[in-house]
Write an enzyme that holds these catalytic residues in place. Structure first.
Site, PDB file in Angstrom:
ATOM      1  N   GLU A 266      -3.219   7.864   4.113  1.00  0.00           N
ATOM      2  CA  GLU A 266      -2.434   7.097   5.077  1.00  0.00           C
ATOM      3  C   GLU A 266      -1.749   8.021   6.094  1.00  0.00           C
ATOM      4  OE1 GLU A 266      -0.001   4.580   2.495  1.00  0.00           O
ATOM      5  OE2 GLU A 266      -1.638   3.134   2.415  1.00  0.00           O
ATOM      6  N   ASP A 345      -4.028  -1.477  -4.341  1.00  0.00           N
ATOM      7  CA  ASP A 345      -2.640  -1.094  -4.070  1.00  0.00           C
ATOM      8  C   ASP A 345      -1.648  -2.096  -4.650  1.00  0.00           C
ATOM      9  OD1 ASP A 345      -0.491   0.246  -3.081  1.00  0.00           O
ATOM     10  OD2 ASP A 345      -0.809  -0.275  -0.986  1.00  0.00           O
ATOM     11  N   GLU A 373       6.673  -4.590  -4.178  1.00  0.00           N
ATOM     12  CA  GLU A 373       6.156  -4.649  -2.804  1.00  0.00           C
ATOM     13  C   GLU A 373       5.282  -5.879  -2.551  1.00  0.00           C
ATOM     14  OE1 GLU A 373       4.032  -1.121  -1.660  1.00  0.00           O
ATOM     15  OE2 GLU A 373       3.438  -1.948   0.275  1.00  0.00           O
TER      16      GLU A 373
HETATM   17  C1  GCV Z   1       4.613   5.451   0.170  1.00  0.00           C
HETATM   18  C2  GCV Z   1       1.242   1.451   0.037  1.00  0.00           C
HETATM   19  C3  GCV Z   1       2.604   1.216   0.622  1.00  0.00           C
HETATM   20  C4  GCV Z   1       3.122   2.450   1.318  1.00  0.00           C
HETATM   21  C5  GCV Z   1       3.107   3.614   0.318  1.00  0.00           C
HETATM   22  C6  GCV Z   1       1.684   3.793  -0.183  1.00  0.00           C
HETATM   23  C7  GCV Z   1       1.560   4.876  -1.221  1.00  0.00           C
HETATM   24  O1  GCV Z   1       0.292   1.553   1.034  1.00  0.00           O
HETATM   25  O2  GCV Z   1       2.570   0.116   1.469  1.00  0.00           O
HETATM   26  O3  GCV Z   1       4.412   2.177   1.774  1.00  0.00           O
HETATM   27  O4  GCV Z   1       3.609   4.788   0.873  1.00  0.00           O
HETATM   28  O5  GCV Z   1       1.250   2.603  -0.758  1.00  0.00           O
HETATM   29  O6  GCV Z   1       1.468   4.528  -2.393  1.00  0.00           O
HETATM   30  O7  GCV Z   1       1.534   6.040  -0.886  1.00  0.00           O
END
Ligand code: GCV
Length: 658
Positions: A266, A345, A373
């Site tokens: 990411e 995720d 989340e």
């Molecule tokens: C810390 C998901 C979340 C991100 C997070 C990522 C990860 O994509 O939305 O906020 O980033 O996971 O686990 O690194």
């Protein structure tokens, strides 16, 4: 406020048996962890029995004896009553501390002291919390206020730090990463002298509760902090930069557990930029910190986040395995791969990541998320322990026996000791720690489960409810009922049969069926007018082949695929009949109506507890459950309407769909 003590509120008990032992507490050895244990016993004696418990230097005066015993494994404990004294033994002072907390749990549940005779060794060597706290005080995916570790690029060390450490240690947590895995801005400098004093104070408090401090690391630090023009892990200049830097860190912070790293994920930097592998990156750092006993915990959440939604061949679910399985056996001893429970995720339902079972010669840790989340963001109640239980119990078939995720994470399958479980934390500076009072059960539950994965979800729910609300059977029944049903209820009114997503982009709260359908994140449901689901069989993306047999074949066909994951693995027509005889479309309608009815029932059950639980908790939980009830309707109506409009097939029961 009792509220901020969460499950350590030590209310008066009516079972008097333990009183006889409250003459004094004695320990021959002395260290900060034992001191914490004694303080806890004193607090509990005061709260439960109204007794001042003195610490004594004379063993014969002490009704409670603490003892470090070389016979026990390091973090193990043994607790038992005797004629003159109640003994709490541990393989180390941390073991004694865990024994104390176990005794106090039993006393709070009014178990007669003569029956409190137990011994236990934690299953998982590492039991960690990963905080996604940023140094400006915000928390990535935080739903309980601001960070209590950071504010305005400074580290906070105060009473709350100690309270946090107490709560974490009480459920067996022994490692904490304080900063977000997305290491940016000031957080990159956590490994510089600017922060060492505060980190040392934090570490000192943690150490007093048997907790090791870990930091998330920025792989591009040589570029961002140093004056190098590369962070290539095989470049000699980069290696010596890290050597110097990490030596400085360990000299300032001996006892630091190590580092957690999100690389090539990411948008974060990583070894791919230089044509290197993740083993090159992880091993370079691991070798440097090995002399201090440090660990590199390397995340496997690596996938292409710039996908084209038109492309049906690239499958995000495959990515973790495709990247890391070929590297099996190449990571050094003090590297641990941290693997999210599912391949996507933290959705409400996913299959277990095929990396569990796929890696046989690599240290592994399971990563789950108690920050909700995608499961209601601590505005909805969603007790996640039943989900984690299913993950732990999943048989990977990577060995003839001891092949579950629990066996792999705890190191039994492949005889490893650098392994365990980590959870993305759900805490913040809200007075009750977790925003929703019932979300504390996930924090409590994760710790307990990582210490003792043989516990059932019900046992954990009951323990937590007893500690938090007392022993009134009606209260316990209601709280347990709400918690135990909540994950399935949430699943029912949100996205069906393992397909996931359908949330609003970015913040991830609330329904939006096509929210991620035409995006770059690799998160598609592929619904059209005939059906829905992603074909991940051998006819589709081939993801099913990443599992060992018989799992691979089981997932590969619609007939044998577990129904709760049907749409994760297959594209299925709306008129397909499920095992219970209903069609897929009717199942979607039915579950969404049921989910809302169950959310309504939770409100009714909770309202019965007025006057039976602390007023503040009753009020705030009632208001969150009310919000959940209303938002569940949004989910129901948007999802049902979407599929009715796509398919044109009406609800057999003629309920309102828009
Ligand atoms: C810390 C998901 C979340 C991100 C997070 C990522 C990860 O994509 O939305 O906020 O980033 O996971 O686990 O690194």
């Amino acid at each position: 406020m009792a509220h901020s003590q969460a499950w350590l509120c030590y209310r008066t008990v009516s079972e008097p048996g333990f009183r006889q032992y409250l003459t004094g507490v004695y320990t021959q050895e002395g260290d900060a962890v034992l001191d914490s244990g004694i303080r806890e016993l004193q607090l509990a004696a005061q709260g439960m029995f109204g007794v001042e418990l003195p610490r004594t230097e004379a063993p014969e005066e002490a009704g409670i004896r603490l003892q470090v015993s070389p016979e026990l494994k390091t973090e193990a404990y043994r607790i038992y009553p005797g004629e003159a004294a109640y003994t709490i033994e541990g393989g180390s002072s941390a073991g004694v501390l865990y024994g104390i907390f176990q005794l106090l749990r039993r006393l709070q549940a009014e178990v007669p002291v003569q029956e409190i005779r137990e011994s236990q060794t934690p299953d998982n060597p590492l039991r960690m919390l990963n905080h996604w706290d940023n140094m400006d005080g915000s928390i990535e995916r935080g739903y309980s206020g601001k960070s209590f570790f950071f504010q305005n690029d400074e580290i906070l060390v105060n009473d709350r730090t100690r309270d946090y450490a107490r709560l974490a240690a009480s459920v067996g947590i022994n490692g904490v990463v304080i900063n977000n895995v997305n290491v940016k801005h000031a957080a990159t400098s956590l490994i510089t002298g600017r922060y060492f004093d505060k980190l040392r104070s934090l570490q000192h408090i943690f150490a007093g509760y048997g907790i090791r401090l870990f930091l998330s690391l920025n792989f591009a630090a040589p570029l961002e902090l140093g004056s190098l023009d590369t962070s290539d892990p095989l470049d000699a200049g980069v290696v010596s930069w890290w050597q110097e830097k990490l030596q400085e860190v360990y000299e300032a912070l001996p006892g630091l557990g190590g580092f957690l790293i999100k690389a090539d994920s990411e948008g974060r930097p990583g070894p791919f930029t230089y044509g290197r592998t993740h083993a090159d990156g992880a091993n370079m750092l691991a070798d440097i910190i090995k002399p201090w006993g440090g660990l590199i915990i390397w995340r496997c959440f690596v996938y292409n986040c710039k996908q084209d939604w038109r492309d049906r061949k690239t499958d995000r679910a495959r990515a973790g395995y495709d990247h890391f399985q070929p590297l099996d056996g190449t990571f050094h001893d003090n590297v641990i791969l941290q693997i999210k429970n599912g391949p996507m995720d933290f959705q409400v339902r996913e299959p277990v990541s095929p990396l569990f079972g796929g890696l046989e010669a690599t240290n592994q840790m399971l990563e789950v998320q108690i920050a909700q989340e995608y499961t209601g963001q601590q505005r909805h109640v969603c007790y996640l322990i039943p989900m984690f239980r299913e993950v732990l119990d999943f048989r990977t078939h990577c060995a003839p026996e001891k092949d579950t995720v629990r066996d792999i994470a705890s190191g039994k399958t492949h005889g490893r000791t650098n392994c365990g479980m980590a959870a993305v934390a759900n805490t913040g500076d809200d007075s009750n720690w977790t925003g929703h009072d019932l979300a504390a059960a996930n924090w409590y539950g994760f710790g307990r489960l990582s210490f003792d994965p043989s516990l059932t979800s019900e046992e954990i729910a009951r323990e937590w409810a007893t500690l938090t609300f007392g022993t009134d059977p009606r209260v316990l029944a209601v709280v347990e009922n709400i918690l135990m049903g909540s994950w399935k209820t949430y699943e029912k009114y949100t996205s069906p049969l393992g397909i996931g997503w359908m949330v609003n982009p970015n913040h991830h709260y609330g329904p939006n069926v096509d929210g991620y359908e035409y995006d770059r994140w690799g998160t598609y449901h592929r619904a059209d007018h005939k059906g829905i689901g992603v074909d991940r069989s051998t006819e589709g993306t081939g993801y099913t082949t990443q599992y060992k047999e018989p799992n691979a074949s089981m997932y590969n066909t619609v007939e044998t695929c577990p129904e709760e994951l049907l749409l994760f693995f297959h594209y299925v027509p709306y008129n397909h009949r499920l095992s219970g005889g209903t069609t897929l479309i009717q199942h979607i309608y039915n579950t969404h109506f049921e989910g809302v009815e169950e959310a309504d029932a939770m409100v009714r059950m909770w309202l019965e507890l007025a006057g039976k639980v602390p007023e503040e908790i009753h009020r705030s939980t009632a208001s969150r459950l009310e919000e959940q009830r209303l938002h569940a309707r949004e989910w129901r109506d948007m999802v049902n309407t979407y599929f009715y409009r796509k398919s044109g097939i009406p609800d057999e029961l003629n309920r309102t769909i828009y």
